[in-house]
Design a protein around this motif. Structure first.
Motif, PDB file in Angstrom:
ATOM      1  N   LEU A 145      27.654  33.293 -24.709  1.00 13.05           N
ATOM      2  CA  LEU A 145      26.239  33.603 -24.508  1.00 13.05           C
ATOM      3  C   LEU A 145      26.086  34.584 -23.354  1.00 13.05           C
ATOM      4  N   LYS A 146      27.035  34.513 -22.409  1.00 11.70           N
ATOM      5  CA  LYS A 146      27.003  35.407 -21.247  1.00 11.70           C
ATOM      6  C   LYS A 146      28.324  35.301 -20.510  1.00 11.70           C
ATOM      7  N   GLU A 147      28.777  36.418 -19.972  1.00 15.53           N
ATOM      8  CA  GLU A 147      30.008  36.432 -19.180  1.00 15.53           C
ATOM      9  C   GLU A 147      29.747  37.250 -17.920  1.00 15.53           C
ATOM     10  N   ILE A 148      30.187  36.723 -16.778  1.00 12.42           N
ATOM     11  CA  ILE A 148      29.957  37.408 -15.499  1.00 12.42           C
ATOM     12  C   ILE A 148      31.275  37.446 -14.733  1.00 12.42           C
ATOM     13  N   ARG A 149      31.546  38.580 -14.090  1.00 13.29           N
ATOM     14  CA  ARG A 149      32.719  38.672 -13.214  1.00 13.29           C
ATOM     15  C   ARG A 149      32.274  39.163 -11.839  1.00 13.29           C
ATOM     16  N   ILE A 150      32.753  38.479 -10.820  1.00 14.59           N
ATOM     17  CA  ILE A 150      32.492  38.910  -9.447  1.00 14.59           C
ATOM     18  C   ILE A 150      33.858  39.112  -8.797  1.00 14.59           C
ATOM     19  N   GLN A 151      34.032  40.236  -8.127  1.00  9.74           N
ATOM     20  CA  GLN A 151      35.335  40.535  -7.547  1.00  9.74           C
ATOM     21  C   GLN A 151      35.172  41.027  -6.118  1.00  9.74           C
ATOM     22  N   LYS A 152      35.933  40.414  -5.224  1.00 14.49           N
ATOM     23  CA  LYS A 152      36.004  40.896  -3.843  1.00 14.49           C
ATOM     24  C   LYS A 152      37.482  40.901  -3.478  1.00 14.49           C
ATOM     25  N   GLY A 153      38.003  42.014  -3.091  1.00 15.89           N
ATOM     26  CA  GLY A 153      39.436  42.088  -2.815  1.00 15.89           C
ATOM     27  C   GLY A 153      40.213  41.786  -4.091  1.00 15.89           C
ATOM     28  N   ASP A 154      41.399  41.205  -3.948  1.00 15.00           N
ATOM     29  CA  ASP A 154      42.175  40.856  -5.135  1.00 15.00           C
ATOM     30  C   ASP A 154      43.038  39.622  -4.872  1.00 15.00           C
ATOM     31  N   PRO A 155      42.591  38.440  -5.330  1.00 15.28           N
ATOM     32  CA  PRO A 155      43.371  37.216  -5.091  1.00 15.28           C
ATOM     33  C   PRO A 155      44.799  37.318  -5.616  1.00 15.28           C
ATOM     34  N   GLU A 156      45.020  38.123  -6.665  1.00 21.01           N
ATOM     35  CA  GLU A 156      46.371  38.220  -7.249  1.00 21.01           C
ATOM     36  C   GLU A 156      47.409  38.678  -6.234  1.00 21.01           C
ATOM     37  N   THR A 157      46.961  39.429  -5.237  1.00 22.72           N
ATOM     38  CA  THR A 157      47.910  39.933  -4.232  1.00 22.72           C
ATOM     39  C   THR A 157      48.261  38.861  -3.194  1.00 22.72           C
ATOM     40  N   VAL A 158      47.575  37.717  -3.248  1.00 25.43           N
ATOM     41  CA  VAL A 158      47.705  36.722  -2.176  1.00 25.43           C
ATOM     42  C   VAL A 158      48.605  35.548  -2.551  1.00 25.43           C
ATOM     43  N   TRP A 159      48.547  35.116  -3.822  1.00 25.24           N
ATOM     44  CA  TRP A 159      49.187  33.841  -4.205  1.00 25.24           C
ATOM     45  C   TRP A 159      50.640  33.736  -3.731  1.00 25.24           C
ATOM     46  N   ASP A 160      51.404  34.788  -3.930  1.00 23.30           N
ATOM     47  CA  ASP A 160      52.838  34.699  -3.629  1.00 23.30           C
ATOM     48  C   ASP A 160      53.135  34.558  -2.146  1.00 23.30           C
ATOM     49  N   GLN A 161      52.245  35.145  -1.317  1.00 22.32           N
ATOM     50  CA  GLN A 161      52.530  35.126   0.115  1.00 22.32           C
ATOM     51  C   GLN A 161      51.894  33.950   0.865  1.00 22.32           C
ATOM     52  N   ALA A 162      51.008  33.251   0.215  1.00 22.09           N
ATOM     53  CA  ALA A 162      50.253  32.218   0.934  1.00 22.09           C
ATOM     54  C   ALA A 162      51.119  30.994   1.218  1.00 22.09           C
ATOM     55  N   ALA A 163      50.844  30.347   2.365  1.00 19.50           N
ATOM     56  CA  ALA A 163      51.584  29.129   2.717  1.00 19.50           C
ATOM     57  C   ALA A 163      51.271  28.003   1.727  1.00 19.50           C
ATOM     58  N   HIS A 164      50.004  27.936   1.283  1.00 21.82           N
ATOM     59  CA  HIS A 164      49.601  26.870   0.356  1.00 21.82           C
ATOM     60  C   HIS A 164      48.720  27.443  -0.743  1.00 21.82           C
ATOM     61  N   VAL A 165      48.996  27.068  -1.972  1.00 27.50           N
ATOM     62  CA  VAL A 165      48.099  27.399  -3.089  1.00 27.50           C
ATOM     63  C   VAL A 165      47.733  26.065  -3.759  1.00 27.50           C
ATOM     64  N   ILE A 166      46.455  25.794  -3.838  1.00 20.07           N
ATOM     65  CA  ILE A 166      46.011  24.492  -4.359  1.00 20.07           C
ATOM     66  C   ILE A 166      45.040  24.714  -5.513  1.00 20.07           C
ATOM     67  N   GLU A 167      45.327  24.043  -6.633  1.00 26.43           N
ATOM     68  CA  GLU A 167      44.475  24.206  -7.815  1.00 26.43           C
ATOM     69  C   GLU A 167      43.784  22.895  -8.162  1.00 26.43           C
ATOM     70  N   GLY A 168      42.648  23.015  -8.821  1.00 25.46           N
ATOM     71  CA  GLY A 168      41.939  21.811  -9.262  1.00 25.46           C
ATOM     72  C   GLY A 168      40.990  22.128 -10.401  1.00 25.46           C
ATOM     73  N   GLU A 169      40.674  21.098 -11.162  1.00 28.46           N
ATOM     74  CA  GLU A 169      39.697  21.259 -12.248  1.00 28.46           C
ATOM     75  C   GLU A 169      38.635  20.181 -12.109  1.00 28.46           C
ATOM     76  N   TYR A 170      37.377  20.564 -12.279  1.00 31.90           N
ATOM     77  CA  TYR A 170      36.246  19.657 -12.037  1.00 31.90           C
ATOM     78  C   TYR A 170      35.251  19.768 -13.183  1.00 31.90           C
ATOM     79  N   ARG A 171      34.631  18.650 -13.490  1.00 26.15           N
ATOM     80  CA  ARG A 171      33.674  18.618 -14.602  1.00 26.15           C
ATOM     81  C   ARG A 171      32.380  17.948 -14.183  1.00 26.15           C
ATOM     82  N   THR A 172      31.298  18.424 -14.764  1.00 27.32           N
ATOM     83  CA  THR A 172      30.009  17.754 -14.560  1.00 27.32           C
ATOM     84  C   THR A 172      29.345  17.555 -15.914  1.00 27.32           C
ATOM     85  N   GLY A 173      28.601  16.454 -16.033  1.00 31.63           N
ATOM     86  CA  GLY A 173      27.959  16.135 -17.303  1.00 31.63           C
ATOM     87  C   GLY A 173      26.543  16.672 -17.384  1.00 31.63           C
ATOM     88  N   ALA A 174      25.971  16.547 -18.579  1.00 28.65           N
ATOM     89  CA  ALA A 174      24.566  16.898 -18.752  1.00 28.65           C
ATOM     90  C   ALA A 174      23.719  15.934 -17.926  1.00 28.65           C
TER      91      ALA A 174
END
Lengths: 746, 158
Positions: A145-174
């Motif tokens: 129905l709609k797609e939006i992209r917001i970009q500041k800098g480039d996270p792709e350049t950071v993941w490999d060098q970072a001390a910690h990379v933490i991922e998570g998935e979250y859900r909310t109901g109606a």
């Protein structure tokens, strides 16, 4: 006047039982409308059959074939029909197909079940996963129905060098708005000298949205359509977009029958077919350096938009713009999508996408703190936005912003450190009750997103009346939030008049200009500011024309207005929104000032969990917020307390259960909202920091309190119970038990 | 079965006699036949309390009361709380404490709170919460309603 807790203008009528809500309107000769809806989630309508045994000749019957203008509800995207026609596609279980009306409302209700729809069923997709996986393509080429992209800098350049990379998935109901007054409309269509005139009185937030929808439905010019907002029994966004649908339905029945029509939903219909908060799924990936400094955030934010676009494009936008929260970060990427499913379309609900994405971010910050071995206070303090910092869209924080101070105040108020220490000990003891404290820090953008306010170009005005008093002309509606009162205070302050000399005009599109929709925490700040300008222009005009000399008293002002009205017949002055010169926004790139400003807050909760029954009790709740100057502290406090109650409901109890995409717990008996016995006193602290864009320095308030409670509560639950996978709301007792068992079963 | 029955009752101190559908609900009679629209319908199943009235001095959900049960009864609705132009102390307290936001739960809330103060003139927060737990409000979070009830109770005590 600004800063006084003036009594609500319509308070007396509300406590006397004389306030007139839509269904209270006495309409002699009115017939009662009902809606026949599809009973399959997806298919092609092949025929409509009327069973024997019903006196059909007494009924007014409207189908898609009757529609005089466009069979399309005017909205952000023009994709939703008022009624599905034969040969057309049914896209959800509650889709309107036939309208019926009869003088006897009991018979009308009975007749609804005597209409049979012949449908060739098609396979349906009912959730985000099925839509993203393109199990069926039901909308455009990709179900988006709609797609939006917001970009500041480039996270792709950071993941490999970072001390910690933490991922998570979250859900909310109606979530259901559950305004106490169900959706209701009264319509009259007059036909005289080959002219059609449509009038609708209803429970609606946005008179000019309904006005636009009716013009398109009937193919009529502006002046033949009139919309009047009645007293409204709550809305919370639930009467933002939907009234264009049921307002159109009521008007179609009135037009076909030539009689006044009442179309009032009962609770079960209202819950099953009207809009809700969008369900969401957020994936977060964050990078930190060794000290806990945030280096990069990547956010994949998806909301379930249902069968039609409705408000989804703008809900998605607000959700995306709040997704990175209140943190300074050099590399941010937001990918946001609203996907179509064969479910009744969700719509606006207080917070409008922000509660969903902020829930994910504020839960994730606690998860990250634990993984980094830092406390949630320290991790946030290291990373808070400050004056001069840049948000994801490139917006620079230009105001003094002390989120650390805001957080400290909330934590002091609830006694965070002492309680954490004490509960850590008592939770070790045997016994089923475990206690915890948690908090969230967040913001809410004031007014329409991006260029929205410029597109709206809202107009509002003031008028002098024959008795010398002043009336406010605006299409902004009163739904309990206090618009009548706050607008009157703003104009009284601008004119240096007593509050009693100013009141609001009835919200009738024949009388008031389009001050925009009553949504987006925009009325006080945006429309209030226009009214401030209009009031000053009004006074200057009186002075210039010789009706008033400065300085004046209330009596001399009243005399001047009386004389002006007697001389000129009508004295009005309007103001219009002007974009402040220092804000800029680019819709194409999603770069710039997403909002003129933000309200900021920290909410803290104390919970007690009973591990015998997994019941969560909210023992204490503290809110500290910076909302600019507070126009009416008592009304503002009521907004915060009520919003927090809804946020607690969303976080812990309010679950929409569906079958084939349709809500099946569509009763107050089994959709649980908080009662007086379920809530603590909610502590409200305002830190005032006047902002130049709003009247007297005010910012937005209405939606802010919906954003913070859910993550604060779940963070408190983790404090009480240890690191469970609490990544979803509502965290009902069933769900909490499952998450506890995940841990005990390894 | 007769199409209509004659119903006689006293509403807000006034004797009324009217012809009603035998299966009508008290709520319908109040709203449609007597045009006392202060009493609201929020759910139609006795959950929300917006239709609360006093029936022979007892709090009831008028959406659950068939008219045959109110023959000869005395009913007080929100319209019966004020004395002419003078609001009851509870009504006045709801205005000054912002106990009514959208106002749709307010008539039922006022009736339930009036009954509570009759039974319990100086209630604690907990007693008010229990006493009003059958009346749902979606706007206030209940704190301002508690303030209003306390304030009215203090006024009564004085």
């Amino acid at each position: 006047m600004i800063g006084a807790s003036s009594n609500r203008k319509e308070g007396r009528a509300k406590v006397s039982g004389t306030a007139c809500y839509t269904d209270d309107k006495f309409v002699p000769g009115a017939i009662h409308g009902v809606t026949v809806r599809s009973q399959v989630p997806r298919g092609i309508l092949k025929g409509i059959h009327f069973d024997d045994g019903m006196p059909w000749s007494e009924f007014t019957i409207v189908t898609a074939a009757d529609i005089p203008g466009k069979n399309c509800v005017a909205s952000v995207v023009h994709d939703q029909p008022f009624l599905v026609g034969i040969g057309e596609e049914i896209t959800h279980m509650e889709q309107p197909v036939v309208l019926l009306a009869h003088p006897d409302r009991h018979l009308a209700e009975k007749a609804r079940n005597a209409v049979r729809l012949e449908v060739e069923e098609l396979p349906a997709i009912l959730d985000i996963q099925a839509s993203l996986g393109l199990e069926q393509v039901i909308y455009g080429a990709d179900n988006l129905l709609k797609e939006i992209r917001i970009q500041k800098g480039d996270p792709e350049t950071v993941w490999d060098q970072a001390a910690h990379v933490i991922e998570g998935e979250y859900r909310t109901g109606a979530q259901e708005q559950m305004y106490l007054e169900t959706n209701a409309m009264v319509a009259v269509v007059e036909q005289a000298a080959a002219e059609t005139r449509v009038t609708v009185w209803g429970s609606l937030q946005c008179p000019y949205y309904v006005h636009t929808a009716l013009k398109q439905l009937f193919g009529l010019p502006d002046d033949r359509v009139r919309v009047v907002a009645m007293e409204m029994g709550g809305a919370f966004g639930g009467k933002e977009d939907y009234p264009s649908v049921n307002g159109g339905h009521a008007a179609l029945l009135a037009w076909k029958s030539g009689k006044p029509v009442k179309l009032v939903y009962d609770r079960e219909e209202d819950l099953a077919c009207t809009t809700k908060r969008h369900p969401s799924r957020t994936r977060l990936k964050t990078a930190f350096d060794a000290e806990g400094q945030l280096l990069a955030i990547a956010i994949d934010f998806v909301i379930d938009g249902g069968a039609y676009a409705t408000m989804s494009p703008v809900v998605l936008s607000r959700g995306a713009l709040h997704a990175a929260g209140v943190y300074r970060c050099p590399h941010v990427q937001v990918h946001a999508r609203a996907v179509a499913t064969n479910t009744p379309p969700p719509g606006a609900f207080r917070g409008f996408g922000a509660p969903q994405s902020l829930f994910a971010m504020e839960r994730h910050m606690d998860v990250c703190a634990r993984k980094l071995g830092l406390d949630p206070v320290g991790l946030r303090r290291k990373n808070f936005l400050r004056r001069g910092d840049t948000m994801a869209t490139g917006q620079v924080i230009r105001e003094d912003l002390d989120l650390g101070g805001l957080m400290d105040r909330a934590l002091d108020e609830i006694g965070y450190r002492d309680k954490r220490a004490a509960f850590a000990l008592t939770n070790e003891e045997d016994g089923p009750i475990k206690r915890g404290v948690g908090f969230s820090v967040f913001m809410h953008g004031c007014g329409f997103t991006g260029s929205g306010e410029s597109y709206l170009a809202s107009v509002a005005g003031v008028e002098g009346l024959a008795d010398g008093s002043v009336s406010i002309l605006a299409a902004s509606t009163e739904m309990g939030q206090g618009k009548n009162t706050v607008f009157s205070q703003i104009v009284a302050e601008a004119l240096k008049l007593p509050y009693e000399m100013v009141d609001v005009a009835e919200v009738d599109t024949d009388r008031v200009p389009n001050s925009g929709p009553t949504v987006a925490s925009r009325s006080t700040m945006m429309v209030g500011r226009i009214l401030e300008d209009a009031a000053i222009g009004f006074k200057q005009s009186l002075v210039q024309q010789g009706f008033l000399q400065e300085p004046y008293t209330a009596d001399s002002f009243r005399a001047g207005v009386r004389q002006a009205v007697a001389t000129l017949g009508s004295v009005k002055c309007y103001g219009q929104y002007h974009k402040p010169a220092d804000i800029a926004w680019d819709d194409a790139t999603y770069q710039g000032d997403a909002y003129p400003t933000y309200s900021w807050a920290c909410y803290a909760a104390e919970v007690a969990v009973d591990l015998d029954i997994y019941e969560v009790k909210v023992e204490e709740f503290v809110t500290v917020q910076e909302v600019g100057r507070v126009v009416n502290p008592r009304l503002a406090g009521g907004q915060i307390e009520g919003g927090v109650a809804q946020g607690i409901g969303w976080g812990l109890w309010e679950e929409v259960t569906t079958q084939q995409g349709r809500m099946i717990n569509n009763q107050m008996t089994n959709y649980i909202i908080p009662t007086s016995a379920d809530l603590p006193r909610i502590k409200v602290v305002f830190l005032e920091n006047a902002h130049p864009a709003g009247p007297g320095g005010a910012k937005g308030i209405g939606e802010l309190p919906m954003d913070g409670p859910a993550p604060a509560l779940l963070n408190a639950l983790v404090d009480a119970l240890g690191p469970l996978r609490l990544d979803e709301v509502p965290m009902t007792p069933d769900r909490l038990m499952d998450r506890c068992e995940e841990v005990s079963h390894g | 079965m007769a199409d209509r029955i004659t119903l006689t009752l006293k509403v807000n101190g006034e004797d009324r006699s009217l012809s009603v559908h035998p299966f009508a609900r008290l709520l319908d009679v109040l709203r449609e036949d007597l045009h006392l629209t202060g009493t609201k319908e929020g759910c139609g199943e006795g959950e929300c309390g917006a239709c609360t009235v006093l029936l022979n001095g007892q709090v009831v959900n008028s959406c659950l009361v068939p008219v045959v049960q109110v023959q000869g009864a005395e009913v007080i609705t929100v319209e019966g709380l004020a004395q002419g132009e003078n609001l009851s102390s509870l009504q006045a307290a709801f205005v000054t404490h912002n106990g009514a936001q959208c106002g749709f739960c307010t008539p039922g809330m006022l009736i339930a709170a009036t009954d509570l103060l009759n039974r319990c003139p100086n209630p604690t927060d907990g007693e008010i919460r229990d006493g009003l737990a059958g009346n749902l409000c979606r706007c206030t979070g209940y704190s301002k309603i508690l303030d209003a009830v306390h304030s009215a109770a203090d006024g009564v005590a004085r």
